[in-house]
Structures are given as structure tokens and as C-alpha cells.
Design an enzyme around this catalytic site. Sequence first.
Site, PDB file in Angstrom:
ATOM      1  N   GLY A 236      -6.571  13.197   5.109  1.00 41.18           N
ATOM      2  CA  GLY A 236      -5.857  12.583   6.225  1.00 41.18           C
ATOM      3  C   GLY A 236      -6.760  12.466   7.425  1.00 41.18           C
ATOM      4  CB  SER A 237      -6.013  11.688  10.915  1.00 35.12           C
ATOM      5  OG  SER A 237      -5.049  12.691  11.158  1.00 35.12           O
ATOM      6  CD  GLU A 256     -12.613  14.323   0.279  1.00 35.97           C
ATOM      7  OE1 GLU A 256     -13.119  13.366   0.890  1.00 35.97           O
ATOM      8  OE2 GLU A 256     -13.175  14.886  -0.670  1.00 35.97           O
ATOM      9  CG  LEU A 257     -11.101  15.384   7.516  1.00 36.00           C
ATOM     10  CD1 LEU A 257     -11.654  16.275   8.615  1.00 36.00           C
ATOM     11  CD2 LEU A 257      -9.609  15.546   7.371  1.00 36.00           C
ATOM     12  CB  CYS A 290     -11.444   7.432   5.156  1.00 38.51           C
ATOM     13  SG  CYS A 290     -12.032   7.966   3.584  1.00 38.51           S
ATOM     14  CD  GLU A 384     -10.484   6.663  10.019  1.00 38.64           C
ATOM     15  OE1 GLU A 384      -9.593   7.372  10.521  1.00 38.64           O
ATOM     16  OE2 GLU A 384     -10.876   6.793   8.850  1.00 38.64           O
TER      17      GLU A 384
HETATM   18  N1  LIG Z   1     -11.467  10.950   3.220  1.00 39.54           N
HETATM   19  C1  LIG Z   1     -10.563  10.357   2.486  1.00 39.54           C
HETATM   20  O1  LIG Z   1     -10.631  10.318   1.252  1.00 39.54           O
HETATM   21  C2  LIG Z   1      -9.386   9.716   3.143  1.00 39.54           C
HETATM   22  C3  LIG Z   1      -9.105   9.886   4.481  1.00 39.54           C
HETATM   23  N2  LIG Z   1      -7.979   9.291   5.016  1.00 39.54           N
HETATM   24  C4  LIG Z   1      -7.702   9.450   6.435  1.00 39.54           C
HETATM   25  O2  LIG Z   1      -6.291   9.638   6.642  1.00 39.54           O
HETATM   26  C5  LIG Z   1      -5.892   8.971   7.832  1.00 39.54           C
HETATM   27  C6  LIG Z   1      -4.749   8.029   7.538  1.00 39.54           C
HETATM   28  O3  LIG Z   1      -3.759   8.692   6.781  1.00 39.54           O
HETATM   29  P1  LIG Z   1      -2.481   9.301   7.496  1.00 39.54           P
HETATM   30  O4  LIG Z   1      -1.478   9.612   6.457  1.00 39.54           O
HETATM   31  O5  LIG Z   1      -2.074   8.457   8.649  1.00 39.54           O
HETATM   32  O6  LIG Z   1      -3.099  10.668   8.063  1.00 39.54           O
HETATM   33  P2  LIG Z   1      -2.343  11.835   8.831  1.00 39.54           P
HETATM   34  O7  LIG Z   1      -3.365  12.829   9.153  1.00 39.54           O
HETATM   35  O8  LIG Z   1      -1.442  11.305   9.902  1.00 39.54           O
HETATM   36  O9  LIG Z   1      -1.335  12.450   7.705  1.00 39.54           O
HETATM   37  C7  LIG Z   1      -1.863  12.977   6.516  1.00 39.54           C
HETATM   38  C8  LIG Z   1      -0.900  14.054   6.010  1.00 39.54           C
HETATM   39  O10 LIG Z   1      -0.829  15.082   6.978  1.00 39.54           O
HETATM   40  C9  LIG Z   1       0.505  15.289   7.405  1.00 39.54           C
HETATM   41  N3  LIG Z   1       0.484  15.541   8.841  1.00 39.54           N
HETATM   42  C10 LIG Z   1       0.423  14.623   9.836  1.00 39.54           C
HETATM   43  N4  LIG Z   1       0.415  15.231  11.032  1.00 39.54           N
HETATM   44  C11 LIG Z   1       0.493  16.574  10.797  1.00 39.54           C
HETATM   45  C12 LIG Z   1       0.535  17.741  11.617  1.00 39.54           C
HETATM   46  N5  LIG Z   1       0.500  17.642  12.941  1.00 39.54           N
HETATM   47  N6  LIG Z   1       0.619  18.960  11.016  1.00 39.54           N
HETATM   48  C13 LIG Z   1       0.638  19.050   9.668  1.00 39.54           C
HETATM   49  N7  LIG Z   1       0.606  17.993   8.827  1.00 39.54           N
HETATM   50  C14 LIG Z   1       0.530  16.774   9.394  1.00 39.54           C
HETATM   51  C15 LIG Z   1       1.248  14.022   7.064  1.00 39.54           C
HETATM   52  O11 LIG Z   1       2.629  14.288   6.846  1.00 39.54           O
HETATM   53  C16 LIG Z   1       0.525  13.549   5.807  1.00 39.54           C
HETATM   54  O12 LIG Z   1       1.099  14.132   4.667  1.00 39.54           O
HETATM   55  C17 LIG Z   1      -7.112   8.240   8.335  1.00 39.54           C
HETATM   56  O13 LIG Z   1      -7.726   8.979   9.368  1.00 39.54           O
HETATM   57  C18 LIG Z   1      -8.051   8.192   7.146  1.00 39.54           C
HETATM   58  O14 LIG Z   1      -9.385   8.192   7.507  1.00 39.54           O
HETATM   59  C19 LIG Z   1      -7.133   8.502   4.273  1.00 39.54           C
HETATM   60  C20 LIG Z   1      -7.413   8.329   2.935  1.00 39.54           C
HETATM   61  C21 LIG Z   1      -8.554   8.908   2.275  1.00 39.54           C
HETATM   62  O1  LIG Z   2     -10.889   6.329   1.903  1.00 43.33           O
HETATM   63  C1  LIG Z   2      -9.860   6.164   1.313  1.00 43.33           C
HETATM   64  O2  LIG Z   2      -8.832   5.828   1.817  1.00 43.33           O
HETATM   65  C2  LIG Z   2      -9.982   6.279  -0.154  1.00 43.33           C
HETATM   66  O3  LIG Z   2     -10.589   7.492  -0.511  1.00 43.33           O
HETATM   67  C3  LIG Z   2     -10.831   5.123  -0.602  1.00 43.33           C
HETATM   68  S1  LIG Z   2     -10.664   4.864  -2.271  1.00 43.33           S
HETATM   69  O4  LIG Z   2     -10.300   6.155  -2.910  1.00 43.33           O
HETATM   70  O5  LIG Z   2      -9.607   3.880  -2.435  1.00 43.33           O
HETATM   71  O6  LIG Z   2     -11.942   4.372  -2.748  1.00 43.33           O
END
Ligand SMILES: NC(=O)C1=CN([C@@H]2O[C@H](COP(=O)(O)OP(=O)(O)OC[C@H]3O[C@@H](n4cnc5c(N)ncnc54)[C@H](O)[C@@H]3O)[C@@H](O)[C@H]2O)C=CC1
Ligand SMILES: O=C(O)[C@H](O)CS(=O)(=O)O
Length: 482
Positions: A236-237, A256-257, A290, A384
Site C-alpha cells: 500500500g502507500s 511493498e510501497l 506503484c 508518486e
Molecule cells: N509496491 C507494490 O507492490 C504496490 C504498492 N502499492 C501502493 O499502494 C497505494 C495505493 O493503494 P491503496 O489501497 O490506496 O493504499 P492504502 O495505503 O491507502 O491502503 C492499503 C491498505 O491499507 C489499509 N489502510 C489504509 N489506511 C490505513 C491506516 N491508517 N491504518 C491501517 N491500515 C490502513 C487499507 O484499508 C488497505 O487495505 C499506492 O501508494 C501504491 O504505490 C499498490 C500496489 C502495489
Molecule cells: O505496483 C503495482 O501496483 C503492482 O505490483 C504492479 S504489477 O504487480 O501489476 O506488476
Amino acid sequence: MISQTEQFYFGSFIDGKEVKSEDRVLEVLNPYNNQLVGRISCATKENAEQAITAAHRVFHESMKRMAAHRRSDILRRTADLLEKRNEEFANLLVQETGKPIREARVEVDRSIQILRFASEGAKQIHGEEIQLDSAHGGENHIAITRRYPIGVVVAITPFNLPLSLVLHKLAPAIAAGNTIVLKPAEKTPLCSVLLYKLFEEAGLPKGALNIVMGPGQDLVEPLIKDSRIKRVTFTGSGPVGWKLKELAGRKNVTLELGSNAPNIVFNDADLDTAAASLVQGGVVTSGQACISVQRIYVQKHVYPALLEKLVQGVKELRVGNPMDEATDVGPMITEAAAVRAEEWINEAVQNGAMIVAGGQRHGNLLEPTVLTNVTREMKVVCKEIFAPVFSVIPFDTEEEVIKQANDSDLGIHAGIFTKDINRAFRVAEALEMGGVWINEASIRRYDHIPYGGVKQSGIGKEGVSYAIEEMTETKFIGVKLL
Ligand SMILES: NC(=O)C1=CN([C@@H]2O[C@H](COP(=O)(O)OP(=O)(O)OC[C@H]3O[C@@H](n4cnc5c(N)ncnc54)[C@H](O)[C@@H]3O)[C@@H](O)[C@H]2O)C=CC1
Ligand SMILES: O=C(O)[C@H](O)CS(=O)(=O)O
């Protein structure tokens, strides 16, 4: 005939039972037409504790001793079941996330591959023999290492890939013999329930997988702080991830951010290949990935030609109804997300940036946008953006572009486009990234490669065998021969 929204009214799944309460219901809305897709009944903190208790009991009662071939069969059968229902899952992905149907099918296909990689991985959890007599006095000993499941894993997942990124946590955990408490994204929770039912049909013991529904703010802290949890794996973020790491204290954490992926095009690059990869790589899930292409650095000699190809490619993209087979770019997850991206574009323009393609927002739909004349201080560059927005930046020397690409506290994937293999490896070595592609855009990911960020982009690696490794622990066993 049960309506879909009644069909898709799900609670939490704890110890094999669905737990619902009418007083804590959240709606799941289709990001394209705002229609009701389904509803979830949110869990309580008590439910979260019950889920951990179930996972802990089932781990010690059965999962930790389950034979590898049985774990492997459960994963294989789940893959087979998902394959039979691939179009149903793809359609639900479109409704929950707004991603185009063609892209949703790719996510389902990747999910099937993740399950198959994990099924194979369940039977490859090897220790090793150590030559103890390599050390003085080690003669007449046998020494081995064995790998064991760690126990209860808490998995918290994002909205954008609610099937494959959930499986990047569940499949390795099950392959290794662990049990899981999953807290899926409340914006896109429905696929995880259909997946849960596949695992159940495939023979996963009740209580081995538990789903706790609802906003993370309400539920994640009690999950993470419970002493019975052995690893927290979060995607997530950044701000949320680092906050959860603090809460986790001494527990093992995988994060994984986010990132603002740089992609570098040198003078000798194949410009058609580069432009096609970069355009496609910046609009996957409407740029909500991400490792989406965000910063494009172009060596000065080819900057005009590549910019023209990028603009042409972006203008040819079909933006609209994600259920339409021809659509390349669907809506962003919410109008608020699209408005934020639009505000960042406006901030850049107010500071001198030029919009050379796109730039218009229509509700949740943001036109893929190409910006020039940007600076490192603009949010579209230094943060981002998580939207279909490209910032195209000229550079002169290799040293200069390495410095610019590394000028960020984020780093997951980068792309380098050049025919000079020596330069490609020189630059790949110099980039502060978790992974670097040569003649591919940063978006490219295969589900069995090591995947994870450096700096503020995360801790640890996913990719099925790497996640299995992180979800097992190694024990040394030595024997003195008498
Ligand atoms: N590195 C990777 O593989 C990936 C990273 N991301 C990142 O995730 C973000 C987008 O996804 P979102 O779902 O909007 O992220 P988010 O961080 O808002 O939410 C992710 C998870 O955390 C929970 N969450 C949110 N706020 C929280 C809090 N204050 N306390 C505890 N749990 C909380 C949510 O309910 C959700 O299940 C982007 O920053 C993106 O870069 C997304 C996909 C893959
Ligand atoms: O970054 C993401 O949101 C995913 O990890 C990219 S992928 O898994 O779809 O390649």
C-alpha cells in the site's frame, strides 16, 4: 433470482464462518458508473482478535504439519478452479477497480500463475547439508538445516490489484504451511471473498485463511499488535506502511510501497519500442500501479522525436468504458483520486510545465497526460502520482541522468532503453532501485522475480519463492556420530 448486489453482500470470514452485522455496512461502487457492485459488513476489533485466535489454533492443530504434497495440491486445485471461472473473476475485477476488461483478464491469468508457482514452491522448501568438517573438530558430525513455517501471517492489501496482490501474500503463506488473516482493501474487497471460496473448495482447512473486512484504520492495529502474529506483510502507500511498521515493533514486516518510476531513453535507443513500452507502462490500471511509468528521461538528441512518438501514442489510447474490449484506459478508483492528480497537473502548469497531451478530467476519468518543462520540485516528478501522467525530461550525459533518476527517496523499478549493453549494465548498477529493466519499461513484472523497493519504497521481497523464503524460518540441526 438473487440480484448481484445481494449476491455480493459479504461479511468477514473467521474460522470458516461468515460474520455479518447490518450496522456496519460499506458499499462497493463501480468506479466507471458509480453503480452498486456489492456490499461488505465491516468487522469489529473483537472479530479481528477472533480471526487471529482461529488462525493460531489451526496453524498448531494442522497447517504446520500438513504435508507439502497436500499444500501443493490445494494450491494447484485453486488454480484449476480459478482457471474455470476466469471470465467471472475478470468481470468482477472490472466492476470493483474500473480496470479495462483486457487488463483484468491479465490479472486473472497472473493470479493463476502465482498459484501454480506456489504449488510448485510448496515442494521445493529445502534446507541444506553443512560440511561440518570444514571446521577443525567438525569431523564425525552430520549437520543440516531445515525450513519451518513461521505461523500466523497478517496480510494487508491495496485496492488496485485485488486478486493478484492478495495472492502474492496468500499463496506463498499457504505453500509454506502458514495461516493467514487477510485485511483486503475496503474499496475492492469482493474478489478476495470469491478467492476464499475457491480455497475452501480446494480443501484448505477452515480457519487457515481468515478475512477481516473493513477500513484499515479500524482493524489493522489490533491485528498487528497481537503477540501471536509472526509476520506482517503490507502492500500500500508509504505513509501507511511506515506507520504500520512502527506499530509492528519487533515483528517481521514486509512492506511493498509506492514509487515514482524513472525510465531513461538514450540516443541509441529503438524509439518505437521505447515509446510503445512507455505509453503502455504508464496507463496500466489508469497509472494506479506503484511501478507505473512516471518520469521519462530522454537524451537530448532524440528528445523531440521520442516526445512526438509518446504524444502520438497517448492520443491513440481509447479512454472510457472498462467493459468495452477496445478500451485502454478506464476510470481511476474514485473521483477524489482523479481530482488529486488533476490538482498536481495544475500545480505543475502554474509553475511552468506544459501539457502536450491530455490533461482533461471527466469525473473519475483522467485523460492520459504528457507534461514537459517540469522541474524536480513539482509533485508530478518528486512524489508518486499514481495516475496516468508522464513527465518527460531531457538530459545530456549519463552521469547527469543517473543523478536525476536517483534524486528521489523512492525506488522500486526503473527502465533503461539503449542498444549499448555496457552502458545498460553500468547504469543499471548505478540506479538505486529494487529492480531495473533494460529495453523494457519499469511496469514490467513477472510473478516469480524478486520484487520490492529500496529506500522509502519498502522492505523485503515478494515474488513467490522469495515470499515463501520470508514466510519460513531456518533451523540448524547437528548430530555427533557416536
Ligand atoms: N509496491 C507494490 O507492490 C504496490 C504498492 N502499492 C501502493 O499502494 C497505494 C495505493 O493503494 P491503496 O489501497 O490506496 O493504499 P492504502 O495505503 O491507502 O491502503 C492499503 C491498505 O491499507 C489499509 N489502510 C489504509 N489506511 C490505513 C491506516 N491508517 N491504518 C491501517 N491500515 C490502513 C487499507 O484499508 C488497505 O487495505 C499506492 O501508494 C501504491 O504505490 C499498490 C500496489 C502495489
Ligand atoms: O505496483 C503495482 O501496483 C503492482 O505490483 C504492479 S504489477 O504487480 O501489476 O506488476
